[in-house]
Scaffold this motif. Structure first.
Motif, PDB file in Angstrom:
ATOM      1  N   GLU A  12     150.772  15.420  29.768  1.00  0.00           N
ATOM      2  CA  GLU A  12     151.191  16.483  30.676  1.00  0.00           C
ATOM      3  C   GLU A  12     152.156  17.417  29.954  1.00  0.00           C
ATOM      4  N   LEU A  13     152.005  18.696  30.223  1.00  0.00           N
ATOM      5  CA  LEU A  13     152.829  19.690  29.529  1.00  0.00           C
ATOM      6  C   LEU A  13     154.311  19.421  29.700  1.00  0.00           C
ATOM      7  N   ASP A  14     154.706  19.011  30.892  1.00  0.00           N
ATOM      8  CA  ASP A  14     156.121  18.752  31.135  1.00  0.00           C
ATOM      9  C   ASP A  14     156.627  17.536  30.364  1.00  0.00           C
ATOM     10  N   ALA A  15     155.703  16.724  29.846  1.00  0.00           N
ATOM     11  CA  ALA A  15     156.089  15.527  29.103  1.00  0.00           C
ATOM     12  C   ALA A  15     156.170  15.772  27.596  1.00  0.00           C
ATOM     13  N   LEU A  16     155.861  16.991  27.151  1.00  0.00           N
ATOM     14  CA  LEU A  16     155.967  17.289  25.719  1.00  0.00           C
ATOM     15  C   LEU A  16     157.403  17.166  25.243  1.00  0.00           C
ATOM     16  N   GLY A  17     158.342  17.552  26.097  1.00  0.00           N
ATOM     17  CA  GLY A  17     159.756  17.417  25.763  1.00  0.00           C
ATOM     18  C   GLY A  17     160.166  18.268  24.581  1.00  0.00           C
ATOM     19  N   VAL A  18     161.112  17.739  23.809  1.00  0.00           N
ATOM     20  CA  VAL A  18     161.611  18.448  22.633  1.00  0.00           C
ATOM     21  C   VAL A  18     160.508  18.471  21.581  1.00  0.00           C
ATOM     22  N   THR A  19     160.140  19.675  21.156  1.00  0.00           N
ATOM     23  CA  THR A  19     158.957  19.853  20.312  1.00  0.00           C
ATOM     24  C   THR A  19     159.291  20.650  19.058  1.00  0.00           C
ATOM     25  N   LEU A  20     158.922  20.099  17.908  1.00  0.00           N
ATOM     26  CA  LEU A  20     158.969  20.835  16.651  1.00  0.00           C
ATOM     27  C   LEU A  20     157.573  21.388  16.407  1.00  0.00           C
TER      28      LEU A  20
END
Length: 327
Positions: A12-20
């Motif tokens: 889920e998009l909201d579960a991507l969290g902190v993303t590099l």
């Protein structure tokens, strides 16, 4: 709930969290490895090392890495699946072609205007990676990766870019384009995409952060695209202090919503194959690793007055928006 494909399946998009937004797991040269790899490559050792390094990244607070490793950089998804089975981090895979100039001979005689003719094979391959899975796996690509380097839009490079545009229009997936900031090739990419109906809000101009030219960077962002400040630790292209100062200036002018961060690092890159060369790499680029942003860059941004909501935008909101399907 909307989701993005990852190596371990939809997230889920909201579960991507902190993303590099620009990190590789491995960068390899397959034919060299197949013929000479026994001299410097041990698969089990490298997989275990990657699990360890990505585990430390997860512990540093990063939830997702976006991996733009495609054909030309040694993409081999089963190896990345082995790594991801051992570490709880999201890895987003790409499709596309990495070349600075000429395309591989494999493509030269196939496709429109070639000896054998037919439809554009690259487009077919990219679409298949997105809709069916990569290389016989069920791992689907979630974005397109391509290059506009110093050589510019050569005939072969133009063909790759056209295939990327066609695939974007057919599937809706976003684009990350490697550019040469010193030659401002982001301008060539943006102009090309603009003429071909690409949704520029779904484009990351990679390695734009190698430049401190605010007019160039704002020109890209003013068209809706996002700049990749994604080579932190590669000081030979732009020292960290200058990269930080540029982000501080842009954030102060209201552009934090169009910036993403990364290192362009990897667990192992065979440009520096062998222990001796790996040691030399650490000497001339000691901060070129996955945790430089977490440990050094974010504290520097905060010290210079970049607000928490702006940092959150660069690490969480902007990556999520990039992967959100256009409405």
């Amino acid at each position: 709930m909307a989701a993005v494909d990852t190596v371990r399946g939809p997230v889920e998009l909201d579960a991507l969290g902190v993303t590099l937004m620009h990190e590789h797991v491995f960068v390899l040269t397959p034919d060299v490895m197949q013929n000479y790899g026994h001299e410097w490559w041990d698969e089990d050792v490298r997989v275990a090392d990657a699990i360890k390094k990505l585990g430390k990244l997860k512990a540093a607070g990063v939830d997702t890495i976006v991996d733009p490793t495609v054909v030309g950089l040694g993409r081999y998804i089963p190896r990345v699946q082995r790594v991801n089975a051992g570490v709880d981090i999201n890895i987003v895979a790409a499709t596309g072609l990495y070349t600075f100039d000429a395309i591989p001979e494999f493509f030269h005689h196939r496709g429109p205007g070639t000896l054998l003719g037919g439809p554009e094979l690259m487009t077919e391959m990219f679409v298949k990676d997105i809709r069916e899975g990569i290389g016989g796996t069920d791992v689907k690509a979630a974005f397109l990766k391509c290059v506009v380097e110093e050589a510019g839009l050569t005939p072969d490079q133009t063909r790759v870019q056209a295939a990327v545009c066609e695939t974007h229009q057919e599937t809706g997936v976003p684009i990350t384009v490697h550019t040469n900031a010193a030659h401002q090739t982001g301008r060539l990419a943006m102009e090309f995409y603009g003429k071909r109906g690409v949704d520029l809000t779904k484009v990351v101009v990679g390695h734009a952060g190698d430049s401190n030219d605010l007019d160039y960077l704002k020109w890209i962002m003013d068209q809706g695209a996002t700049i990749g400040c994604d080579r932190f630790g590669l000081d030979l292209f732009n020292p960290t202090e200058d990269r930080v100062a540029t982000i501080v200036a842009l954030a102060g002018q209201g552009y934090a919503d169009r910036i993403v961060l990364g290192h362009d690092a990897s667990c192992y890159i065979d440009y520096f194959a062998g222990e001796e060369h790996q040691a030399m790499l650490k000497e001339f680029a000691p901060n070129w690793h996955y945790r430089h942003i977490s440990h050094d860059v974010l504290p520097a941004l905060r010290e210079r007055g970049v607000a928490e909501e702006q940092i959150h935008a660069m690490l969480v909101d902007n990556p999520r928006r990039y992967f959100t399907a256009a409405g």
